[in-house]
Design an enzyme around this catalytic site. Sequence first.
Site, PDB file in Angstrom:
ATOM      1  N   HIS A 193       0.963  -1.151  -0.082  1.00 53.98           N
ATOM      2  CA  HIS A 193      -0.144   0.133   0.066  1.00 53.98           C
ATOM      3  C   HIS A 193       0.926   1.244   0.005  1.00 53.98           C
ATOM      4  CE1 HIS A 193      -3.398  -2.679   1.196  1.00 53.98           C
ATOM      5  NE2 HIS A 193      -3.970  -1.921   0.188  1.00 53.98           N
ATOM      6  N   ARG A 300     -10.574   5.161  -1.720  1.00 52.60           N
ATOM      7  CA  ARG A 300      -9.966   4.351  -0.610  1.00 52.60           C
ATOM      8  C   ARG A 300     -10.220   5.110   0.845  1.00 52.60           C
ATOM      9  NH1 ARG A 300      -5.446   2.906  -4.315  1.00 52.60           N
ATOM     10  NH2 ARG A 300      -5.408   0.664  -4.261  1.00 52.60           N
ATOM     11  N   ARG A 337     -15.355   3.207  -1.516  1.00 54.07           N
ATOM     12  CA  ARG A 337     -15.185   1.811  -0.926  1.00 54.07           C
ATOM     13  C   ARG A 337     -15.347   2.027   0.515  1.00 54.07           C
ATOM     14  NH1 ARG A 337      -9.911  -1.571  -1.942  1.00 54.07           N
ATOM     15  NH2 ARG A 337      -8.816   0.189  -0.433  1.00 54.07           N
ATOM     16  N   GLU A 437     -11.403  -9.617  -5.183  1.00 55.26           N
ATOM     17  CA  GLU A 437     -10.100  -9.536  -4.769  1.00 55.26           C
ATOM     18  C   GLU A 437      -9.841 -10.838  -4.146  1.00 55.26           C
ATOM     19  OE1 GLU A 437      -8.937  -5.810  -2.915  1.00 55.26           O
ATOM     20  OE2 GLU A 437     -11.018  -5.996  -1.680  1.00 55.26           O
ATOM     21  N   ASN A 460      -4.442  -6.071  -6.890  1.00 53.96           N
ATOM     22  CA  ASN A 460      -3.702  -5.997  -6.178  1.00 53.96           C
ATOM     23  C   ASN A 460      -3.584  -7.420  -5.188  1.00 53.96           C
ATOM     24  OD1 ASN A 460      -2.955  -3.851  -7.364  1.00 53.96           O
ATOM     25  ND2 ASN A 460      -3.767  -2.557  -5.837  1.00 53.96           N
ATOM     26  N   ASP A 461      -4.719  -7.438  -4.655  1.00 53.65           N
ATOM     27  CA  ASP A 461      -5.017  -8.417  -3.564  1.00 53.65           C
ATOM     28  C   ASP A 461      -5.549  -9.820  -4.409  1.00 53.65           C
ATOM     29  OD1 ASP A 461      -4.526  -7.523  -0.773  1.00 53.65           O
ATOM     30  OD2 ASP A 461      -6.362  -6.216  -1.196  1.00 53.65           O
ATOM     31  N   ARG A 471       2.081  -9.378  -0.667  1.00 50.07           N
ATOM     32  CA  ARG A 471       2.188  -8.080  -1.417  1.00 50.07           C
ATOM     33  C   ARG A 471       3.234  -7.292  -0.762  1.00 50.07           C
ATOM     34  NH1 ARG A 471      -3.458  -4.906  -2.001  1.00 50.07           N
ATOM     35  NH2 ARG A 471      -2.506  -3.428  -2.232  1.00 50.07           N
ATOM     36  N   CYS A 508      -9.769  -1.784 -10.434  1.00 49.06           N
ATOM     37  CA  CYS A 508      -9.121  -0.732  -9.764  1.00 49.06           C
ATOM     38  C   CYS A 508      -7.806  -1.129  -9.030  1.00 49.06           C
ATOM     39  CB  CYS A 508     -10.020  -0.059  -8.788  1.00 49.06           C
ATOM     40  SG  CYS A 508     -10.353  -1.604  -7.710  1.00 49.06           S
TER      41      CYS A 508
HETATM   42  C1  PEP Z   1      -6.753  -4.225  -4.689  1.00 47.89           C
HETATM   43  O1  PEP Z   1      -6.413  -4.932  -3.936  1.00 47.89           O
HETATM   44  O2  PEP Z   1      -6.472  -4.375  -5.908  1.00 47.89           O
HETATM   45  C2  PEP Z   1      -7.311  -2.771  -4.513  1.00 47.89           C
HETATM   46  C3  PEP Z   1      -7.566  -1.913  -5.400  1.00 47.89           C
HETATM   47  O3  PEP Z   1      -7.334  -2.690  -3.235  1.00 47.89           O
HETATM   48  P1  PEP Z   1      -6.135  -1.851  -2.271  1.00 47.89           P
HETATM   49  O4  PEP Z   1      -4.791  -2.029  -3.153  1.00 47.89           O
HETATM   50  O5  PEP Z   1      -6.544  -0.995  -1.625  1.00 47.89           O
HETATM   51  O6  PEP Z   1      -5.933  -3.350  -1.297  1.00 47.89           O
HETATM   52 MG    MG Z   2      -7.156  -4.649  -1.934  1.00 49.86          MG
END
Ligand code: PEP
Ligand code: MG
Length: 581
Positions: A193, A300, A337, A437, A460-461, A471, A508
């Site tokens: 993050h 976020r 979100r 995710e 990402n997740d 990650r 996203c």
């Molecule tokens: C993701 O997981 O891709 C996402 C957009 O949420 P975050 O990166 O805030 O976990």
């Molecule tokens: Mg996420």
Amino acid sequence: MSIVLHGFGLGGGIAIGQAYILDKDLDDVAEFTLEENEIPNELARFEEALRATRKELEYLRSTIPSGAPAELGAFLSLNIMMLSDSQISQAPLDLIKRESCNAEWAIKLQADFLSKQFDEMDDEYLKERKSDVVQVLERIFKNLEGNRFDWEDGGKLERGILVTRDLSPADLVHFKDSNFAGFVTDFGSLTSHTAIVGRNLDIPAVVGITNARNLIYDDELIIIDGIQGVIIVNPDKLVLAEYKKRKKEWQESRQKLRAIRKEETVTKDGVKVELLANIEVPNDVEDAKYNHASGIGLFRSEFLFLRKDNHFATEEQQFEAYLQVVKSMKKLPVTIRTADLGADKNPSWNAIHGESENPALGLTGIRLSLAEQEFFRSQLRAILRASHYGQIKIMFPMISSAWELNQAIHQLDLAKEELREENVPFDENIQVGSMIEVPAAALAIKGILSQVDFISIGTNDLIQYMLAIDRNDEAVNYLYDPLHPGVIKLLTHVIRAANKANVPVSICGEMAGNVKLTRLLLGIGLRKFSMYSSNILNVKNVILKSDVNEISLIVSKILRTENRDRIYELLEDLNDGLNLY
Ligand code: PEP
Ligand code: MG
């Protein structure tokens, strides 16, 4: 002597400036000798940090959830009692006076002294209390840091370069208000993050340079190349001249892209695409508007609870923040979100849940909201109230099943009911969406599609959980591969299922802003991309130069192969002529 260090570049071009080293650990605190007239201020700083620590611990004790272990209350009470012990509350003050040193150094001296005393004890039980005492001192130290490092002050350093151990996502929110030209951290990986928020700042940054703080000294001249992930300390004249030239070229290429800001986002064969912005705090909206985002695809909202000065944003404060965004975006959609807290985004009030052994698999996202219903209700009410003033959509993070989504929707219904009873207006037709995710949710997508107005894929997740790699852990960052055939297959499955069901789908996660992947995602049917604003024009540029029909052949070849080298080869073919490599 000039040295070159390598890490992970977060983009943002090139910065040249003087280093500003920021310490954060009790282990590597610096000692300063104070002038006589500075001592009263240092004593006051320590006392203020002591008060803040007491407040924090008392708050934690008063908000212990019902299911927590019984000893927790006693443990926190013990911590609070320790704050009144002269070894903790008085000894550091005496040290500041006696040694004329800074408060951090006094805490370190006292922690070392007490640790030694505990180590020498024979009684095993008492020996074990050492970590409790040290933890309390560390807590005071952190509160001290909170009020010592003034981001504005840092920003006064003529656009200097911050060199630090790590920056939490919350630190980075403050960074936005400062004036640093770039930053370098010891820790960090590309998909943490911290990296995401860092990229959103659109300033040169390199993370994961192990030992940066030991290799760089205050005021040394540094070049950060955020594109290549390189920093050069004390560059010689020739290197400096070369980087000044590259910096200028980078700025010029950015300037050129601005020409397409107002153009419609459509491929050469007429396929319309929506480019939305990801934001963390209300002020990010300015960049989104500047880059002509067609809305906010991901707000976020958890960052409202991560500000150093306020981890407890009230319903009213949240409402104000959402209102600011929705009003500023005029009639454009704003997807809020609900708080995706937990794991590496932990407000102080979540200290109890935050102690999981495996935080990314613990009580995060919607799970935490469902466990903390009062907190969740206040957020849902705030979002609903703001929905009266513009086009708000609500989205739930980390949904793992249709059943869990149901629970979240039920909470939303209860919040709506409350507002109706209170005659508070809100958008009765507010759209509800789910993040995708968690791999199981992606596989069982039909059950989710039938309950929502839209979905957004958090790659990402999704990648983290599919490939079983943390990650945030730079040691396994090399395995983080958006082009893993399994990942591409699952994305295709979700996008096609959503398109078939006529449910709007976006991505996203970071994949949406990666220009090397734009054509591939277009080819598998994605029409909505949500990304940090600074990348919108880069992605738009690729879309304007693409023809969906033309790319479909190579995309279908990518979907058929499981050979990694072949996938990368085909991707290069797909991006031929774009000059991205
Ligand atoms: C993701 O997981 O891709 C996402 C957009 O949420 P975050 O990166 O805030 O976990
Ligand atoms: Mg996420």
